[in-house]
Scaffold this motif. Structure first.
Motif, PDB file in Angstrom:
ATOM      1  N   THR A 187       0.841  -1.194   0.000  1.00 47.59           N
ATOM      2  CA  THR A 187       0.000   0.000   0.000  1.00 47.59           C
ATOM      3  C   THR A 187       0.878   1.248   0.000  1.00 47.59           C
ATOM      4  OG1 THR A 187      -1.349  -1.287   1.512  1.00 47.59           O
ATOM      5  CG2 THR A 187      -2.016   0.990   1.169  1.00 47.59           C
ATOM      6  N   THR A 188       0.425   2.286  -0.699  1.00 52.00           N
ATOM      7  CA  THR A 188       1.076   3.587  -0.611  1.00 52.00           C
ATOM      8  C   THR A 188       0.411   4.347   0.534  1.00 52.00           C
ATOM      9  OG1 THR A 188       1.342   3.531  -3.000  1.00 52.00           O
ATOM     10  CG2 THR A 188       1.703   5.647  -1.897  1.00 52.00           C
ATOM     11  N   VAL A 189       1.246   4.875   1.428  1.00 52.32           N
ATOM     12  CA  VAL A 189       0.684   5.491   2.634  1.00 52.32           C
ATOM     13  C   VAL A 189       1.235   6.900   2.804  1.00 52.32           C
ATOM     14  CG1 VAL A 189       0.377   5.281   5.139  1.00 52.32           C
ATOM     15  CG2 VAL A 189       0.674   3.217   3.760  1.00 52.32           C
ATOM     16  N   MET A 190       0.351   7.829   3.167  1.00 53.29           N
ATOM     17  CA  MET A 190       0.806   9.141   3.612  1.00 53.29           C
ATOM     18  C   MET A 190       0.268   9.326   5.023  1.00 53.29           C
ATOM     19  SD  MET A 190      -0.031  12.872   2.054  1.00 53.29           S
ATOM     20  CE  MET A 190      -0.304  14.175   3.236  1.00 53.29           C
ATOM     21  N   LEU A 191       1.188   9.436   5.967  1.00 56.92           N
ATOM     22  CA  LEU A 191       0.800   9.479   7.367  1.00 56.92           C
ATOM     23  C   LEU A 191       1.225  10.813   7.981  1.00 56.92           C
ATOM     24  CD1 LEU A 191       1.045   6.670   9.952  1.00 56.92           C
ATOM     25  CD2 LEU A 191       2.164   8.830  10.487  1.00 56.92           C
ATOM     26  N   VAL A 192       0.262  11.488   8.584  1.00 57.64           N
ATOM     27  CA  VAL A 192       0.527  12.773   9.200  1.00 57.64           C
ATOM     28  C   VAL A 192       0.715  12.575  10.697  1.00 57.64           C
ATOM     29  CG1 VAL A 192      -0.628  14.906   9.858  1.00 57.64           C
ATOM     30  CG2 VAL A 192      -0.635  14.190   7.475  1.00 57.64           C
ATOM     31  N   THR A 193       1.723  13.181  11.263  1.00 54.36           N
ATOM     32  CA  THR A 193       1.964  13.035  12.703  1.00 54.36           C
ATOM     33  C   THR A 193       2.648  14.292  13.232  1.00 54.36           C
ATOM     34  OG1 THR A 193       3.123  11.728  14.377  1.00 54.36           O
ATOM     35  CG2 THR A 193       4.166  11.838  12.222  1.00 54.36           C
ATOM     36  N   HIS A 194       2.584  14.499  14.555  1.00 55.24           N
ATOM     37  CA  HIS A 194       3.381  15.582  15.125  1.00 55.24           C
ATOM     38  C   HIS A 194       4.569  14.992  15.880  1.00 55.24           C
ATOM     39  CE1 HIS A 194       0.612  14.581  18.462  1.00 55.24           C
ATOM     40  NE2 HIS A 194       1.712  14.731  19.164  1.00 55.24           N
ATOM     41  N   ASP A 195       4.663  13.648  15.828  1.00 60.18           N
ATOM     42  CA  ASP A 195       5.673  12.953  16.615  1.00 60.18           C
ATOM     43  C   ASP A 195       6.900  12.678  15.730  1.00 60.18           C
ATOM     44  OD1 ASP A 195       7.227  10.853  17.727  1.00 60.18           O
ATOM     45  OD2 ASP A 195       5.549  10.293  19.012  1.00 60.18           O
ATOM     46  N   ILE A 196       8.021  13.320  16.064  1.00 56.03           N
ATOM     47  CA  ILE A 196       9.230  13.209  15.254  1.00 56.03           C
ATOM     48  C   ILE A 196       9.720  11.763  15.189  1.00 56.03           C
ATOM     49  CG2 ILE A 196      11.641  13.938  15.051  1.00 56.03           C
ATOM     50  CD1 ILE A 196      10.801  16.501  16.603  1.00 56.03           C
ATOM     51  N   ASP A 197       9.782  11.093  16.362  1.00 54.08           N
ATOM     52  CA  ASP A 197      10.268   9.714  16.413  1.00 54.08           C
ATOM     53  C   ASP A 197       9.421   8.802  15.533  1.00 54.08           C
ATOM     54  OD1 ASP A 197      11.543  11.039  18.525  1.00 54.08           O
ATOM     55  OD2 ASP A 197      11.937   9.108  19.504  1.00 54.08           O
ATOM     56  N   GLU A 198       8.125   8.997  15.626  1.00 53.72           N
ATOM     57  CA  GLU A 198       7.226   8.161  14.846  1.00 53.72           C
ATOM     58  C   GLU A 198       7.456   8.362  13.351  1.00 53.72           C
ATOM     59  OE1 GLU A 198       3.038   7.024  15.938  1.00 53.72           O
ATOM     60  OE2 GLU A 198       2.606   8.659  14.554  1.00 53.72           O
ATOM     61  N   SER A 199       7.653   9.616  12.952  1.00 54.01           N
ATOM     62  CA  SER A 199       7.826   9.891  11.523  1.00 54.01           C
ATOM     63  C   SER A 199       9.080   9.207  10.988  1.00 54.01           C
ATOM     64  CB  SER A 199       7.893  11.404  11.283  1.00 54.01           C
ATOM     65  OG  SER A 199       9.098  11.939  11.765  1.00 54.01           O
ATOM     66  N   VAL A 200      10.135   9.195  11.791  1.00 52.05           N
ATOM     67  CA  VAL A 200      11.380   8.568  11.345  1.00 52.05           C
ATOM     68  C   VAL A 200      11.251   7.041  11.384  1.00 52.05           C
ATOM     69  CG1 VAL A 200      13.847   8.279  11.825  1.00 52.05           C
ATOM     70  CG2 VAL A 200      12.774  10.536  12.066  1.00 52.05           C
ATOM     71  N   TYR A 201      10.618   6.527  12.437  1.00 55.42           N
ATOM     72  CA  TYR A 201      10.479   5.075  12.587  1.00 55.42           C
ATOM     73  C   TYR A 201       9.660   4.477  11.453  1.00 55.42           C
ATOM     74  CZ  TYR A 201       9.595   0.485  14.542  1.00 55.42           C
ATOM     75  OH  TYR A 201       9.527  -0.870  14.721  1.00 55.42           O
ATOM     76  N   LEU A 202       8.597   5.182  11.035  1.00 54.53           N
ATOM     77  CA  LEU A 202       7.687   4.614  10.041  1.00 54.53           C
ATOM     78  C   LEU A 202       8.052   4.954   8.605  1.00 54.53           C
ATOM     79  CD1 LEU A 202       4.187   5.291  11.685  1.00 54.53           C
ATOM     80  CD2 LEU A 202       5.358   3.089  11.488  1.00 54.53           C
ATOM     81  N   GLY A 203       8.621   6.137   8.393  1.00 56.59           N
ATOM     82  CA  GLY A 203       8.671   6.668   7.032  1.00 56.59           C
ATOM     83  C   GLY A 203       9.782   6.120   6.151  1.00 56.59           C
ATOM     84  N   ASP A 204       9.506   6.083   4.847  1.00 58.84           N
ATOM     85  CA  ASP A 204      10.573   5.933   3.866  1.00 58.84           C
ATOM     86  C   ASP A 204      11.177   7.309   3.613  1.00 58.84           C
ATOM     87  OD1 ASP A 204       9.996   3.219   3.463  1.00 58.84           O
ATOM     88  OD2 ASP A 204       8.399   3.746   2.054  1.00 58.84           O
ATOM     89  N   ARG A 205      10.293   8.306   3.823  1.00 65.41           N
ATOM     90  CA  ARG A 205      10.704   9.674   3.666  1.00 65.41           C
ATOM     91  C   ARG A 205       9.916  10.498   4.676  1.00 65.41           C
ATOM     92  NH1 ARG A 205       9.907  13.075  -0.999  1.00 65.41           N
ATOM     93  NH2 ARG A 205       8.078  11.775  -1.397  1.00 65.41           N
ATOM     94  N   VAL A 206      10.498  11.586   5.137  1.00 60.19           N
ATOM     95  CA  VAL A 206       9.793  12.462   6.069  1.00 60.19           C
ATOM     96  C   VAL A 206       9.707  13.847   5.435  1.00 60.19           C
ATOM     97  CG1 VAL A 206       9.817  13.569   8.343  1.00 60.19           C
ATOM     98  CG2 VAL A 206      10.606  11.213   8.105  1.00 60.19           C
ATOM     99  N   LEU A 207       8.489  14.360   5.348  1.00 63.80           N
ATOM    100  CA  LEU A 207       8.278  15.708   4.839  1.00 63.80           C
ATOM    101  C   LEU A 207       8.039  16.611   6.046  1.00 63.80           C
ATOM    102  CD1 LEU A 207       7.677  17.453   2.195  1.00 63.80           C
ATOM    103  CD2 LEU A 207       5.283  17.105   2.775  1.00 63.80           C
ATOM    104  N   VAL A 208       8.889  17.633   6.183  1.00 58.97           N
ATOM    105  CA  VAL A 208       8.759  18.524   7.342  1.00 58.97           C
ATOM    106  C   VAL A 208       8.009  19.783   6.926  1.00 58.97           C
ATOM    107  CG1 VAL A 208       9.994  19.780   9.144  1.00 58.97           C
ATOM    108  CG2 VAL A 208      10.928  17.637   8.249  1.00 58.97           C
ATOM    109  N   LEU A 209       6.962  20.104   7.684  1.00 55.82           N
ATOM    110  CA  LEU A 209       6.182  21.312   7.405  1.00 55.82           C
ATOM    111  C   LEU A 209       6.554  22.411   8.387  1.00 55.82           C
ATOM    112  CD1 LEU A 209       2.567  19.953   6.764  1.00 55.82           C
ATOM    113  CD2 LEU A 209       4.405  20.315   5.123  1.00 55.82           C
ATOM    114  N   SER A 210       6.341  23.671   7.942  1.00 54.04           N
ATOM    115  CA  SER A 210       6.583  24.808   8.822  1.00 54.04           C
ATOM    116  C   SER A 210       5.344  25.082   9.656  1.00 54.04           C
ATOM    117  CB  SER A 210       6.891  26.031   7.970  1.00 54.04           C
ATOM    118  OG  SER A 210       5.717  26.401   7.278  1.00 54.04           O
ATOM    119  N   LYS A 211       5.460  26.071  10.543  1.00 51.61           N
ATOM    120  CA  LYS A 211       4.285  26.532  11.286  1.00 51.61           C
ATOM    121  C   LYS A 211       3.261  27.093  10.312  1.00 51.61           C
ATOM    122  CE  LYS A 211       6.344  27.774  15.708  1.00 51.61           C
ATOM    123  NZ  LYS A 211       7.227  28.826  16.175  1.00 51.61           N
ATOM    124  N   SER A 212       2.031  27.278  10.805  1.00 51.93           N
ATOM    125  CA  SER A 212       0.948  27.769   9.958  1.00 51.93           C
ATOM    126  C   SER A 212       1.262  29.171   9.439  1.00 51.93           C
ATOM    127  CB  SER A 212      -0.336  27.799  10.781  1.00 51.93           C
ATOM    128  OG  SER A 212      -1.401  28.206   9.978  1.00 51.93           O
TER     129      SER A 212
END
Lengths: 258, 252
Positions: A187-212
Motif C-alpha cells: 500500500t502507498t501510505v501518507m501518514l501525518v503526525t506531530h511525533d518526530i520519532d514516529e515519523s522517522v520510525y515509520l517513514g521511507d521519507r519524512v516531509l517537514v512542514l513549517s508553522k501555519s
C-alpha cells in the motif's frame, strides 16, 4: 510514470467573519508509488487541512492535487482515510464486521464478506468481527479503522495522526502492524503526525512542514531499510541522527536544502 | 413488590382513602376497590372490548402516519438549513395549538368518522417525533459524516446510512412520547365529539347516564394502563435495538 500523489502549489484559506485564516500556503510535494511518506509539522500547522484537501473533503483555494496523474475533483474513489479519533470514526450502530464492510457497498455480498474477513485477519481481529466497536479497547478500535481502510484496497491510504490517541505500548504495536501490512499489501501510505520519532520510525521519507500557514520545509530520506524493530531501530545511530535533523528542520521557518 | 409499583399502589391507596372517608363524595369518586373489579368485568363485555380495540387501533394508525410524516420532514429540516429557517416559525406557531381545539374544524372537514380522531392524533403525535429527529441530526458527529464521505458515500447515502441510523434512538424516543399523546388525543376526541366508538365515547355515555361513575373511572384507568403498556413495550424495543447508544463500558 506519474507519482501516486502530486501536490502542487496547494494553499487553503478559511474565510471567517473576523478575518481570513490561511492554513496552508504554496505547498508542493509528491508521494511515490508504494512509498510510506510521513508528514511531520508543529501542532496546528494545517496538517488536517492538507489531508482534507487531498481526500476531497474540502476544495483548496489554490493549487492542485493529482492522484496517479488525474486531478482530484471531489472525493477520489481509490483513497481511504484513517482518522485519529477512532471512537468517533467507527459507526457505533454497526458490528466490527459491518464497519469494515461499510465502504464496500457496491460489491456483491460474498465478496464484501471475504474482503472484510481478510482485512480483519490482517489486523488480528478475526475473533472480534461480531462485536461492536464500543466493546473493544482503543487500540483494537483503531485496528478496526485500519482494517476498514485496507478492505477498501485504496491506491493511497491517508492517516491523520492515527496513533496519537492510544497508550505508548499499543502505539508501538500499531506502528509495527502498519509496517507489516503495508509491506504485505504494498500500500502507498501518507501518514501525518506531530511525533518526530514516529515519523522517522515509520517513514521511507519524512516531509517537514513549517508553522501555519504550512509550507514544505524539507523532505528527508530515511534509509533505515524495510525491516525495523522498535528497540534496536530507535537506538541505532542513524535513527538518532535522523530524528535530530528532523527536529532541527522543524525549528527552521524557511525551506532549506536537506 | 417491584419498586416501580410503589407510586401506583400509593395512588390507589390515597384514592381509596379519599373515597371511603367521603372527603370526595364516594358516589363521584368511586373507590378503586369497586372500580378495578368493574374494569375486569367490563373487559368480558364484547361491546366494551370493541370500543377498546377501536381506540387502540386509531391510536396505532395515527402513530404510524405521524412517523411517516415526521421522520422524513425532520430529516429535511435537520439537514437543509434554508428549509429549516423558512419552516421553523410555522412549526413553532402550529405546535402549541392543542389538538382538541381543532375538534370543531376537524369535524367540519372529516365528519364524525374515525378520520377525525386519527387526524387530530396525528397532529399531536407529529411534534415529538419531528423535534427529536431534527435535534438528532444536530447531534450527528461530523467525523462520522467525513468518514462516510471520504469513502465516496453520496449525500443521499450519508443521510440514509449515517444520519438515519445515528438518529434512530432519538426518533424512537420521540415515538414513545408520541404514543401516549396519540392515545390521549384519540380518547379526548371520542369523549368530546362523541362520533365513533371507543373508550372515550364509552366513558361519555356512562357519565351522561348518571350513576355509572364506576364505569367512567374504569374506562379512565384502562386508558392509563394501555398507555403504560405502550410505553413499556417501546422502552424494551429501544433497549433491544439500540444497545449501542447506551454503551455499558469496555469489556476487554
Amino acid at each position: 510514470m506519474s507519482p501516486m500523489l502530486e501536490v502542487t502549489g496547494l494553499g487553503h484559506t478559511y474565510e471567517a467573519k473576523d478575518g481570513a485564516h490561511t492554513a496552508i500556503s504554496g505547498l508542493s510535494f509528491t508521494v511515490e508509488n508504494g512509498e510510506l511518506l510521513c508528514v511531520v509539522g508543529p501542532s496546528g500547522c494545517g496538517k488536517s487541512t492538507l489531508l482534507r484537501a487531498i481526500s476531497g473533503l474540502i476544495r483548496p483555494s489554490e493549487g492542485t492535487v493529482s492522484l496517479h496523474g488525474t486531478p482530484v475533483e471531489g472525493v477520489p474513489a481509490d483513497l481511504a482515510v484513517v482518522f485519529q479519533d477512532y471512537s468517533r470514526s467507527l459507526f457505533p450502530w454497526l458490528s466490527v464486521q459491518r464497519n469494515v464492510e461499510f465502504p464496500l457497498r457496491d460489491l456483491p455480498r460474498a465478496e464484501r464478506h471475504e474482503r472484510a474477513e481478510e482485512a480483519l485477519a490482517a489486523v488480528g481481529l478475526s475473533a472480534a468481527a461480531r462485536k461492536h466497536p464500543w466493546q473493544l479497547s482503543g487500540g483494537m478500535q483503531q485496528r478496526v479503522a485500519i482494517a476498514r481502510a485496507l478492505a477498501y484496497r485504496p491506491a493511497l491510504l491517508l492517516m491523520d495522526e492515527p496513533f496519537a490517541s492510544v497508550d505508548a505500548q499499543t502505539r508501538f504495536e500499531l506502528e509495527d502492524l502498519l509496517l507489516r501490512v503495508r509491506r504485505e499489501q504494498e500500500t502507498t501510505v501518507m501518514l501525518v503526525t506531530h511525533d518526530i520519532d514516529e515519523s522517522v520510525y515509520l517513514g521511507d521519507r519524512v516531509l517537514v512542514l513549517s508553522k501555519s500557514p504550512a509550507t514544505a520545509v524539507a523532505a528527508l530520506d530515511v534509509p533505515l531499510g524495510a525491516e525495523r524493530e522498535q528497540i534496536a531501530t530507535r537506538a541505532s545511530e542513524e535513527f538518532v541522527d535522523l530524528r535530530a535533523r528532523v527536529a532541527g528542520l522543524l525549528q527552521a521557518r524557511e525551506p532549506v536544502e536537506a | 413488590m417491584p419498586s416501580g409499583l410503589v407510586g401506583m399502589v400509593g395512588l390507589f391507596a390515597v384514592w381509596e382513602a379519599a373515597s371511603r372517608s367521603e372527603v370526595v363524595p364516594s358516589n363521584y369518586l368511586v373507590p378503586p376497590s369497586i372500580v378495578l373489579p368493574t374494569m375486569v368485568s367490563m373487559l368480558g363485555d364484547i361491546e366494551f372490548l370493541r370500543a377498546v380495540i377501536a381506540t387502540v387501533l386509531a391510536a396505532v394508525i395515527a402513530l404510524a402516519i405521524a412517523v411517516a410524516v415526521a421522520v422524513p420532514a425532520g430529516l429535511v429540516l435537520g439537514s437543509v438549513p434554508a428549509v429549516r429557517r423558512a419552516a421553523m416559525t410555522l412549526v413553532e406557531f402550529l405546535r402549541p395549538i392543542p389538538s382538541v381545539a381543532l375538534i370543531p374544524l376537524a369535524m367540519m372537514t372529516f365528519g364524525t368518522g374515525p378520520e377525525t380522531k386519527i387526524t387530530l392524533a396525528v397532529y399531536a403525535a407529529v411534534w415529538p417525533i419531528l423535534f427529536n429527529t431534527i435535534y438528532a441530526l444536530d447531534e450527528l458527529d461530523p467525523l462520522h459524516v467525513d468518514t462516510a464521505r471520504a469513502f465516496g458515500t453520496s449525500r443521499v447515502g450519508v443521510l440514509t446510512r449515517v444520519a438515519l441510523p445515528s438518529a434512530a434512538p432519538f426518533v424512537l424516543t420521540g415515538v414513545r412520547l408520541s404514543a401516549a399523546m396519540a392515545l390521549a388525543v384519540v380518547v379526548s376526541t371520542e369523549l368530546l365529539s362523541g362520533g365513533t366508538p371507543g373508550i372515550g365515547r364509552y366513558i361519555m355515555v356512562a357519565n351522561s347516564s348518571g350513576s355509572y361513575m364506576d364505569e367512567v373511572l374504569a374506562g379512565t384507568v384502562l386508558a392509563g394502563l394501555i398507555g403504560y403498556a405502550a410505553n413499556a413495550g417501546l422502552e424494551r424495543l429501544h433497549r433491544r435495538l439500540f444497545s449501542w447508544s447506551t454503551p455499558k463500558g469496555v469489556d476487554q
